[in-house]
Each structure stands twice: as C-alpha cells, then as structure tokens.
Design a protein around this motif. Structure first.
Motif, PDB file in Angstrom:
ATOM      1  N   GLU A  50     -14.949 -25.358 -22.827  1.00  0.00           N
ATOM      2  CA  GLU A  50     -14.560 -26.537 -22.059  1.00  0.00           C
ATOM      3  C   GLU A  50     -15.357 -26.636 -20.764  1.00  0.00           C
ATOM      4  O   GLU A  50     -15.834 -27.697 -20.387  1.00  0.00           O
ATOM      5  CB  GLU A  50     -13.059 -26.482 -21.755  1.00  0.00           C
ATOM      6  CG  GLU A  50     -12.533 -27.668 -20.971  1.00  0.00           C
ATOM      7  CD  GLU A  50     -12.619 -28.975 -21.735  1.00  0.00           C
ATOM      8  OE1 GLU A  50     -12.769 -30.025 -21.077  1.00  0.00           O
ATOM      9  OE2 GLU A  50     -12.558 -28.934 -22.988  1.00  0.00           O
ATOM     10  N   ILE A  51     -15.510 -25.501 -20.057  1.00  0.00           N
ATOM     11  CA  ILE A  51     -16.206 -25.524 -18.779  1.00  0.00           C
ATOM     12  C   ILE A  51     -17.654 -25.942 -18.956  1.00  0.00           C
ATOM     13  O   ILE A  51     -18.201 -26.727 -18.181  1.00  0.00           O
ATOM     14  CB  ILE A  51     -16.104 -24.147 -18.074  1.00  0.00           C
ATOM     15  CG1 ILE A  51     -16.936 -24.129 -16.786  1.00  0.00           C
ATOM     16  CG2 ILE A  51     -16.557 -23.017 -18.980  1.00  0.00           C
ATOM     17  CD1 ILE A  51     -16.520 -25.111 -15.745  1.00  0.00           C
ATOM     18  N   ARG A  54     -17.974 -29.682 -19.646  1.00  0.00           N
ATOM     19  CA  ARG A  54     -17.816 -30.461 -18.419  1.00  0.00           C
ATOM     20  C   ARG A  54     -19.053 -30.353 -17.547  1.00  0.00           C
ATOM     21  O   ARG A  54     -19.476 -31.320 -16.915  1.00  0.00           O
ATOM     22  CB  ARG A  54     -16.594 -29.970 -17.633  1.00  0.00           C
ATOM     23  CG  ARG A  54     -15.254 -30.297 -18.276  1.00  0.00           C
ATOM     24  CD  ARG A  54     -14.131 -30.257 -17.249  1.00  0.00           C
ATOM     25  NE  ARG A  54     -14.062 -28.988 -16.557  1.00  0.00           N
ATOM     26  CZ  ARG A  54     -13.293 -27.972 -16.933  1.00  0.00           C
ATOM     27  NH1 ARG A  54     -12.540 -28.076 -18.016  1.00  0.00           N
ATOM     28  NH2 ARG A  54     -13.271 -26.850 -16.225  1.00  0.00           N
ATOM     29  N   GLY A  57     -22.218 -31.925 -19.885  1.00  0.00           N
ATOM     30  CA  GLY A  57     -22.044 -33.203 -20.569  1.00  0.00           C
ATOM     31  C   GLY A  57     -22.461 -33.160 -22.020  1.00  0.00           C
ATOM     32  O   GLY A  57     -22.547 -34.197 -22.687  1.00  0.00           O
ATOM     33  N   SER A  59     -21.718 -31.751 -25.901  1.00  0.00           N
ATOM     34  CA  SER A  59     -20.614 -31.282 -26.732  1.00  0.00           C
ATOM     35  C   SER A  59     -21.095 -31.032 -28.156  1.00  0.00           C
ATOM     36  O   SER A  59     -22.252 -31.252 -28.497  1.00  0.00           O
ATOM     37  CB  SER A  59     -19.491 -32.323 -26.748  1.00  0.00           C
ATOM     38  OG  SER A  59     -19.927 -33.497 -27.430  1.00  0.00           O
ATOM     39  N   SER A 253      -9.436 -22.231 -12.762  1.00  0.00           N
ATOM     40  CA  SER A 253      -9.679 -23.552 -12.176  1.00  0.00           C
ATOM     41  C   SER A 253     -10.584 -23.445 -10.956  1.00  0.00           C
ATOM     42  O   SER A 253     -11.502 -24.248 -10.769  1.00  0.00           O
ATOM     43  CB  SER A 253      -8.357 -24.212 -11.787  1.00  0.00           C
ATOM     44  OG  SER A 253      -7.580 -24.491 -12.925  1.00  0.00           O
ATOM     45  N   ALA A 260     -19.137 -26.077 -10.631  1.00  0.00           N
ATOM     46  CA  ALA A 260     -19.286 -27.483 -11.016  1.00  0.00           C
ATOM     47  C   ALA A 260     -20.732 -27.949 -11.000  1.00  0.00           C
ATOM     48  O   ALA A 260     -21.119 -28.815 -11.783  1.00  0.00           O
ATOM     49  CB  ALA A 260     -18.435 -28.375 -10.116  1.00  0.00           C
TER      50      ALA A 260
END
Length: 377
Positions: A50-51, A54, A57, A59, A253, A260
């Motif tokens: 998942e990280i 994100r 971008g 998948s 988180s 990020a």
C-alpha cells in the motif's frame, strides 16, 4: 571519467527493495548532450504494498502485461548501461535495488562506477535545509517534473549534476566503484533474538519482539534513513498478526508520512528516532519524581521493584493520596515500571501493561509511563 554518463531512477513495488515497477534512464555524453532516454513500466512479479502504491502511483493494474526486468534488460537496457558511469540521486538506494534485482534474477551484473547527486549537493551546499530531490532542484532554481515518475526524477538528477559541475568551473566529480554496502543498505533482522522474556510467547508477541529488535538496530546510529524506514514498514506488512495493532498502526502511519516523498531529511529522522526509541524503552526519558503528582492520581504497577515488593509500592502510593488500579485503562494516570524487570514480561523492557499504555498514548490519551524512581521512593 567514462565517455558517457547514465542518469537513472527506479521505483519499487514494496519494501523488499529487490524488484522494480518502473525505471527511467537518460544517457549523455561527456559534454552533457542527451544521447538516449527511455522509461519502462516493469512487471516486478511480486506483490505491491500500500505504501509503495501511494508513493509511486503505480499499482498491479498499471504493470499488467508489462515486460519483466530480464526481458527489458536483454532487449534494450543492457546497451544503455554499457560503458556508462551511473548517476542517481540517493544512489545508495537505487543501486542497491538494482544489485539485488540482478541477484534475484541470476543475471550477470556489470561493474558499476557511480556518483550520487545527493551527496554532491551535501558537499557543495551544506546550507540547504535538506537534500531531497525536489528541495535540491528548488535551491538550484531547476525545473522538475513529477516526483516519483522515474524519467522525470532521472532528468532532475541530470540537471542537478550539470548545475553543480558548472558551479565548480566544469570539474567533474570522481566516480567510485559500487558494490552492495557502499551506501546505506537495508539492515536485516534475520537471526535477531526473540527477546529476554522467559515464558512462551504467542506468535503475535514473538513478531512484536522481533520488530523491537529491528527497531533497535535501526536507531543504533541515532539516524533513520529511507531504506530503514521501509524495512520497518515491510516487516509489519509481512506479519499478519501485527495487522491492526493500534500502536504499530500509528508507528506505520508516521513512517509512511515521513516517506511520502521517498527520502527522509534530518528533522524527520530525529522524529523517527524518538518515536522508535519510545516504543523500545518507554521509560528512557527519566521523568523526575518532582514531575509526578501522586495525590488524587491513579497508578498501575508493572514488574519487580528495586525499592520493595509491589505491595510496599502500593502502600506508599496510597499513603500519599493516590490510587492503585489492577489494570491499565483510560482512567489510569501513570504506569510505574519496576527497575528489576520481570521474567513474565513479553519483551525485554516491558510487558502487556506498558504495551497497553503505549497504545493509549498513540490514541492521544494522557497516560505517562515512568520508572519507580519517579515516585521519589
């Protein structure tokens, strides 16, 4: 210097960092003229996390039908790499991924000489607030495309490289031979002990202890880099029993937020070191007894106490106007940890009561974890 330079960037599907989902490359001659450029979506033949989805971008759906790395390597990448020195931003990450990728597919790995624009920027501009790719581009007044789009990042790396060379009156930096471990590779928790508690542990508790051991290795040098943060995230993602743990959900988180933009600056590293040290040893802050109010407060006791039996500690609290609870809840103000520890603890530094208090803290509850010295015994 090699006749040509190859600027590159890779994106990964998960925290293992031994597969790629995308690669961008720009080959230039010694004068900086672009000779060739290309980018590829790559089927990593591994799951996506998942990280990473994100972050990049990219998948499963995006790489459906895309070629694998060996197919791209034999078809076109090998000729792009041939005879060129490699340059990447945060090269220790990109080249470590490629090194492990060659090993995973049992491909003959060419010898690489490399330079890192992140390290060059650190050397020549110690005044920059951090050395993430977007920051360095902004400080050098360079245009940049979409961060984490492999070809755009490779191009940003190219622009930084040539800008720094121009600042240094055209002097080209030395290219060094690369081997895995030259940069900051991912620490491994393989073979780590399961903690010092003597009683049998559940699978979840054993996994949690191993996670703490991994965290101890990560913060050993008082620094957390992107590879280490991704390894911690990957460990939690790979162990189903840890999924949904409120404390680790909060930790993950914060790790994901720091990652990020794909890099961790000094400020983010300091925050992560404090976070991880806090779950390794929650009493490490050394709260003074002058900071602990006993009267009217509720306490829970954990472990064996240096200053006497648990009953003696309880009577001391009661005599000073406090209450002692049998378990940890939102009503509790302090969890007091005995300096002698306990064989019943599920980790070497604490047991289930402290773990519960940490979980409540992660949800914003005002509960403190202190050592017995904080009571002023």
């Amino acid at each position: 210097m090699a006749a040509d330079v190859l600027f590159l960037d890779v994106e990964t599907p998960n925290g293992h960092n031994d597969r790629i989902s995308s690669i961008g490359l720009i080959r230039c001659d010694c004068k900086g003229t672009v000779l060739a450029e290309d980018s590829y979506l790559v089927d990593p033949e591994e799951p996506f996390s998942e990280i990473n989805m994100r972050l990049t971008g990219i998948s499963h759906a995006d790489v459906a039908g895309a070629p694998t790395f060996p197919e791209i390597w034999s078809r076109s990448l090998k000729s792009l790499f041939d005879g060129a020195a490699l340059v990447a931003h945060n090269a220790s990450f990109d080249l470590a991924v490629l090194w492990k990728l060659f090993d995973a597919y049992e491909l003959d790995r060419p010898e690489w000489n490399y330079a890192c624009t992140k390290e060059l920027a650190k050397q020549w501009h110690p005044e920059y607030p951090d050395y993430k790719l977007p920051t360095v581009c902004r400080c050098l007044n360079l245009e940049m495309g979409s961060h984490h789009r492999a070809l755009d990042d490779a191009d940003a790396c190219r622009r930084i490289f040539h800008s720094l060379i121009m600042e240094d009156e055209g002097h080209v930096p030395m290219f060094a031979p690369y081997s895995l471990g030259t940069g900051c590779g991912r620490r491994s928790n393989e073979g780590a002990p399961r903690g010092s508690a003597q009683r049998a542990k559940s699978e979840k508790t054993a996994d949690y202890c191993d996670f703490l051991n991994l965290c101890e290795m990560i913060v050993a040098n008082d620094r957390v880099d992107a590879l280490e943060a991704m390894s911690a995230l990957s460990y939690v993602e790979e162990h189903d029993k840890l999924q949904g743990d409120p404390l680790l959900d909060n930790v993950c988180s914060l790790l994901a937020a720091a990652l990020a933009d794909g890099d961790i600056d000094e400020h983010e590293s300091d925050q992560l070191v404090g976070l991880l040290q806090g779950i390794i040893n929650p009493c490490s802050d050394g709260v003074s007894h002058r900071q602990v109010q006993i009267e009217g407060k509720k306490f829970c006791l954990s472990g064996t106490f240096y200053h006497g039996s648990k009953e003696c500690i309880k009577q001391f609290i009661l005599q000073n106007g406090g209450q002692v609870l049998s378990g940890v809840s939102k009503k509790c103000d302090y969890v007091v940890v005995g300096d002698e520890g306990s064989d019943a603890w599920t980790t070497k530094n604490y047991g289930s009561k402290v773990k519960k208090a940490l979980e409540l803290q992660s949800k914003g509850d005002d509960i403190q974890i202190v050592s017995e010295d904080a009571l002023g015994l």
